[in-house]
Design a protein around this motif. Structure first.
Motif, short mmCIF file in Angstrom:
data_model
loop_
_atom_site.label_atom_id
_atom_site.label_comp_id
_atom_site.label_asym_id
_atom_site.label_seq_id
_atom_site.Cartn_x
_atom_site.Cartn_y
_atom_site.Cartn_z
N LEU A 593 0.85 -1.18 0.00
CA LEU A 593 0.00 0.00 0.00
C LEU A 593 0.89 1.23 0.00
CD1 LEU A 593 -2.48 -1.10 2.80
CD2 LEU A 593 -2.93 -1.16 0.35
N THR A 594 0.48 2.26 -0.74
CA THR A 594 1.22 3.52 -0.73
C THR A 594 0.48 4.48 0.19
OG1 THR A 594 2.00 3.19 -2.99
CG2 THR A 594 2.06 5.43 -2.11
N THR A 595 1.14 4.89 1.25
CA THR A 595 0.50 5.74 2.25
C THR A 595 1.55 6.61 2.91
OG1 THR A 595 -0.75 5.75 4.32
CG2 THR A 595 0.75 3.92 3.98
N MET A 596 1.10 7.71 3.50
CA MET A 596 2.02 8.53 4.28
C MET A 596 2.50 7.73 5.48
SD MET A 596 2.29 11.35 2.65
CE MET A 596 2.97 12.51 3.81
N VAL A 597 3.73 8.01 5.90
CA VAL A 597 4.35 7.24 6.97
C VAL A 597 3.61 7.46 8.29
CG1 VAL A 597 6.45 6.95 8.32
CG2 VAL A 597 6.59 7.35 5.87
N GLN A 598 3.32 6.36 8.96
CA GLN A 598 2.80 6.40 10.32
C GLN A 598 3.34 5.22 11.08
OE1 GLN A 598 -1.39 7.04 10.72
NE2 GLN A 598 -1.45 6.27 12.81
N GLY A 599 3.78 5.46 12.28
CA GLY A 599 4.35 4.40 13.09
C GLY A 599 5.11 4.98 14.24
N THR A 600 6.13 4.26 14.71
CA THR A 600 6.91 4.70 15.86
C THR A 600 8.38 4.60 15.54
OG1 THR A 600 5.20 3.92 17.38
CG2 THR A 600 7.39 4.27 18.29
N PHE A 601 9.09 5.73 15.64
CA PHE A 601 10.53 5.72 15.42
C PHE A 601 11.17 4.74 16.40
CE2 PHE A 601 10.14 10.06 13.51
CZ PHE A 601 10.68 9.70 12.29
N GLY A 602 12.15 4.05 15.92
CA GLY A 602 12.78 3.00 16.69
C GLY A 602 12.30 1.65 16.23
N TYR A 603 11.08 1.58 15.74
CA TYR A 603 10.48 0.35 15.22
C TYR A 603 10.14 0.50 13.74
CZ TYR A 603 9.63 -0.39 20.23
OH TYR A 603 9.77 -0.52 21.59
N LEU A 627 12.24 -8.18 19.25
CA LEU A 627 13.13 -9.29 19.61
C LEU A 627 14.40 -8.78 20.29
CD1 LEU A 627 13.13 -11.91 16.69
CD2 LEU A 627 12.25 -12.18 19.02
N VAL A 628 14.96 -7.69 19.75
CA VAL A 628 16.17 -7.12 20.35
C VAL A 628 15.86 -6.60 21.75
CG1 VAL A 628 17.98 -5.40 20.11
CG2 VAL A 628 17.11 -6.56 18.08
N GLU A 629 14.69 -6.00 21.94
CA GLU A 629 14.30 -5.55 23.28
C GLU A 629 14.22 -6.72 24.25
OE1 GLU A 629 11.43 -2.04 23.78
OE2 GLU A 629 10.81 -2.91 21.87
N LEU A 630 13.65 -7.84 23.79
CA LEU A 630 13.54 -9.02 24.64
C LEU A 630 14.92 -9.56 25.01
CD1 LEU A 630 10.56 -10.75 22.83
CD2 LEU A 630 10.57 -10.04 25.22
N LEU A 631 15.87 -9.43 24.10
CA LEU A 631 17.22 -9.92 24.36
C LEU A 631 18.02 -8.99 25.27
CD1 LEU A 631 18.14 -11.08 20.75
CD2 LEU A 631 17.97 -12.59 22.73
N THR A 632 17.76 -7.70 25.19
CA THR A 632 18.62 -6.72 25.85
C THR A 632 17.97 -5.98 27.00
OG1 THR A 632 17.97 -4.93 24.34
CG2 THR A 632 19.80 -6.36 23.65
N SER A 633 16.64 -5.94 27.04
CA SER A 633 15.89 -5.13 28.03
C SER A 633 16.19 -3.64 27.87
CB SER A 633 16.19 -5.56 29.46
OG SER A 633 15.75 -6.88 29.70
N ARG A 634 16.62 -3.24 26.67
CA ARG A 634 16.88 -1.83 26.38
C ARG A 634 15.73 -1.24 25.57
NH1 ARG A 634 23.08 -0.26 25.46
NH2 ARG A 634 24.11 -1.72 26.89
N ARG A 635 15.63 0.09 25.62
CA ARG A 635 14.61 0.78 24.84
C ARG A 635 15.04 0.92 23.38
NH1 ARG A 635 10.77 3.01 28.11
NH2 ARG A 635 11.32 3.20 30.33
N ALA A 636 14.05 1.02 22.49
CA ALA A 636 14.36 1.14 21.07
C ALA A 636 15.09 2.44 20.76
CB ALA A 636 13.07 1.08 20.25
N LEU A 637 14.87 3.45 21.57
CA LEU A 637 15.57 4.72 21.40
C LEU A 637 15.89 5.27 22.77
CD1 LEU A 637 16.39 7.18 19.49
CD2 LEU A 637 14.25 8.16 20.24
#
Length: 766
Positions: A593-603, A627-637
């Protein structure tokens, strides 16, 4: 009959009244102490503030008047310019704007500006936090007085990759401008400014600077011209609250005043109604002559008489009434006409009403007022009936505008069931949430508020009350409500139905009580209690949900906002995927689908960010970050640590490339028996984080692989040597995609599935 008798007695006693009392107008005292200046330039300086220590209540309220300016300007602590001060407890000051500029190829630095005071609070309701720029990440936060807690929020502002800065005036939605609230009851407020280090907006007239500031709400309205090189600003007005903290009400407040405790930290004095002046200066507040200054509601043909703390209205000669009500003063001749309409009562009737036949004039007055009261009661009854009818009409209008007829038609046709897509009444949800009591709030964000509700059948639900709805996409909204309410998967939060009788539709979801995965991973105590076996099960359950949405749902659904905040946990730590506010249904025979960007930075999928092409592989990338969060317990940003660790996915892949995986893994999950298994999951995360979507696995493949790892964990004799060899061989491979990290939402010209929903804060149960 006794009811009318009581009304008559009340009215007659009110009409009798008292003789007007003459009151002498008093002169309002100065706003400053005697022999003290009450102005600096054009700014008034009321006590307890003063231009010298002798003229102020204490050193906390001392103002410096800088005469080097023309006209002179007042300052707090010689640095903060004061625009105005009110004795009601507020002052407006000018604060510096955080600003960073950059050029292509230069290292981009960060900047932090603070407002720290032991005396004043930053007003939460009068101010807002704003970020302006095309490559801007900013946050505002507050520390407690003892530095024991920290709270705040962030803003991300970008422009699209074509350098188009065309936006809507006044709109701060993430394109060029972002705004959010500020922490409550904050003395120590900080805001920081940084770059996402991705875009290079240096072409044409695009401003290469980013700005962040706390500003009085009425003093800032975004304009696209702010993104050009012609716009620049150094200071903006901010509203502060002040209180008296080192005195009691008895010593601080003078005559004719009231005293109110504020924030548990101090007191504030105010003039009683009908009085004005400075409540902190003796002798206190003075009586206001409402008759002289026109601050009265005496009606026509009435005489206003000032009293201490108020005023009275009396009708002129030849007129009757209370002089204030809607009827005001009416002519005695008008009363006689009414008497003719009502008919002249017999003495026996008057005797029943008043028990007195010796004063015919008072009896006639009584009957006159009975007629007036009867008419008022009738009018009130008609008004109530009109309001009820109007309310019913508005509910019908909202129901129709929000697609209620479409949804009801689908239910009647059998294309959906009322048992899976229930239409709730507005009154039912109002009662369930105790009239949307603020104590029932379990989550809130930029798009609206979520309340905990108790239905009559005993179920506990989450009621989402959004702020906006796209009126051009009503049918699409109803279609998606139907699809989502029919999803039957044990790891998806159930949508029970909606209410369409309100201006913005309300959605009713299943309530999940144990918070979010993000809350458990990013809290040290909770993370230590979350073993690897549980984390692997959560990852597998989430992957199976996304695989179901992509492959088994009809039509397929792209979640578009996969992140740890949107993965809820029940009491057994079973994953429940939630918040389909950004989801999109994939039409038949389409893969993207072609759409304007919507989501969450970091993901956010970098390929989707650059091309605006949304595919199922966009969910795969986001899941890789989880998955990386589950491995590290760190925030995406995270902007708290070194710059190289700022974006989790980028840092993770760089360590994987250097064969330093265990440097970033959470120590709580690493043990001798699961090292190979952690490497397998790290490899899988790396494949999900490929820059090119075609190089990523499908969610079905991811779910199968994670399921295999779980089975191998239960049955360790299963041989996973092939996968382990692949893991070793890929430890030195590239590429390393750029990771982003901060929540944002951008309005789009297309319909964004249930886009009016908000994100839950990490601590909210749903």
């Amino acid at each position: 009959m006794s009811f009318f008798l009581l009304l008559l007695l009340l009215v007659l006693s009110a009409v009798a009244g008292f003789a007007p009392t003459a009151a002498t107008s008093k002169t309002i005292s100065s706003i400053a102490k005697p022999n003290c200046d009450d102005h600096c330039g054009n700014v008034s300086i009321p006590f307890p503030f003063g231009l010298t220590q002798e003229c102020a209540l204490n050193t906390n309220f001392s103002i410096t008047c800088n005469t080097s300016f023309h006209p002179p300007k007042p300052f707090l602590s010689r640095t903060v310019e004061v625009r105005d001060i009110s004795v009601e407890g507020q002052l407006r000051v000018m604060k510096l704007v955080a600003k960073i500029c950059y050029n292509k190829g230069e290292n981009r630095s960060s900047l932090r500006i603070s407002y720290t005071s032991s005396r004043f609070y930053v007003n939460q309701t009068a101010n807002k936090f704003v970020a302006v720029g095309c490559d801007t990440f900013a946050n505002v936060y507050a520390y407690g007085d003892d530095q024991s807690y920290k709270t705040g929020s962030n803003c991300v502002s970008i422009c699209n990759t074509t350098h188009d800065v065309t936006t809507t005036n006044g709109t701060c939605s993430g394109f060029g401008c972002c705004e959010t609230g500020i922490p409550n009851v904050a003395r120590n407020v900080y805001h920081s400014l940084d770059s996402l280090n991705y875009y290079n907006y240096t072409a044409g007239d695009i401003n290469n600077c980013s700005y962040a500031f706390v500003v009085q709400k009425e003093e800032f309205r975004f304009s696209p011209t702010m993104l050009t090189r012609d716009w620049d600003v150094e200071k903006v007005p901010m509203v502060l609250d002040w209180t008296i903290s080192n005195q009691t009400c008895l010593t601080a407040c003078q005559g004719n005043t009231t005293c109110v405790a504020v924030n548990g930290e101090g007191y504030r004095c105010a003039c009683k109604e009908g009085y004005e002046g400075n409540p902190y200066l003796p002798p206190g507040c003075q009586d206001v002559d409402e008759c002289e200054n026109g601050q009265n509601n005496c009606s026509k043909n009435a005489i206003c008489s000032n009293t201490e703390g108020g005023y009275e209205c009396s009708c002129k000669k030849g007129y009757r009434g209370d002089g204030k009500s809607a009827l005001g003063c009416t002519s005695s001749n008008h009363r006689r006409h009414i008497m003719l309409v009502l008919g002249k009562p017999t003495p026996s009737l008057l005797s029943i009403l008043l028990g007195d036949q010796r004063n015919p004039q008072s009896l006639l007055d009584g009957v006159y007022f009975v007629g007036i009261i009867t008419k008022l009661i009738s009018c009130f009854g008609l008004y109530v009936k009109y309001k009820r009818k109007k309310s019913v009409q508005m509910k019908k209008k909202f129901f129709k505008d929000n697609g209620g007829l479409i949804l009801q038609g689908r239910i009647d046709q059998g294309s959906t069931s009322s048992s899976t897509t229930r239409i709730f009444a507005a009154q039912e949800l109002k009662k369930a949430t105790n009239n949307y009591d603020h104590t029932r709030i379990i989550g809130q964000g930029g798009f609206g508020i979520v309340y905990r509700g108790n239905l009559l059948d005993g179920r506990i639900v989450a009621v989402k009350k959004a702020k906006m709805m796209d009126p051009t996409q009503v049918e699409q909204f109803i279609n998606e409500v139907i699809v989502l309410s029919q999803i039957n998967h044990r790891n998806i939060v159930k949508l029970f139905g909606c209410c369409l009788e309100t201006e913005i539709p309300l959605l009713v979801y299943e309530f999940i009580s144990n918070g979010t995965l993000s809350e458990h991973l990013h809290n040290k105590d909770k993370a230590s209690a979350l073993p690897w076996s549980t984390r692997l099960r959560i990852a597998t359950e989430t992957a199976e949900v996304l695989s179901y949405l992509h492959s088994a749902a009809s039509p397929p659904i792209i979640h578009r906002d996969v992140k740890s905040v949107n993965i809820l946990l029940d009491d057994d730590y079973t994953a429940r995927v939630s918040d389909f506010g950004a989801s999109r249904l994939v039409p038949q025979d389409q893969t993207q689908l072609t759409t304007m960007v919507q989501g969450t930075f970091g993901y956010l999928d970098p390929e989707y960010l650059q091309t605006n092409h949304l595919t199922e592989k966009s969910d795969v990338y986001s899941f890789g970050v989880v998955l990386v969060e589950l491995l590290t317990s760190r925030r995406a940003l995270s902007f708290d640590g070194p710059e190289k660790e700022r974006h989790l996915s980028q840092y993770f892949l760089s360590l994987l490339k250097e064969n330093k995986l265990f440097k970033i893994l959470d120590d709580n999950i690493v043990c001798h028996g699961n090292i190979e298994e952690l490497r397998e999951v790290a490899l899988l995360a790396k494949r999900c984080l490929n820059v090119k979507g075609d190089d990523r696995p499908t969610m079905k493949e991811v779910a199968v692989e994670l399921g295999g790892l779980r089975r191998a964990k239960k049955h360790p004799w299963i041989n996973n040597s092939d996968t382990s060899m692949e893991s070793d061989s890929l430890l030195t491979e590239q590429p390393i995609p750029f990771g982003y990290g901060a929540t944002f939402s951008i309005t789009t010209t297309e319909y964004d599935s249930l886009k009016h929903h908000m994100e839950f804060p990490a601590a909210a149960g749903r």
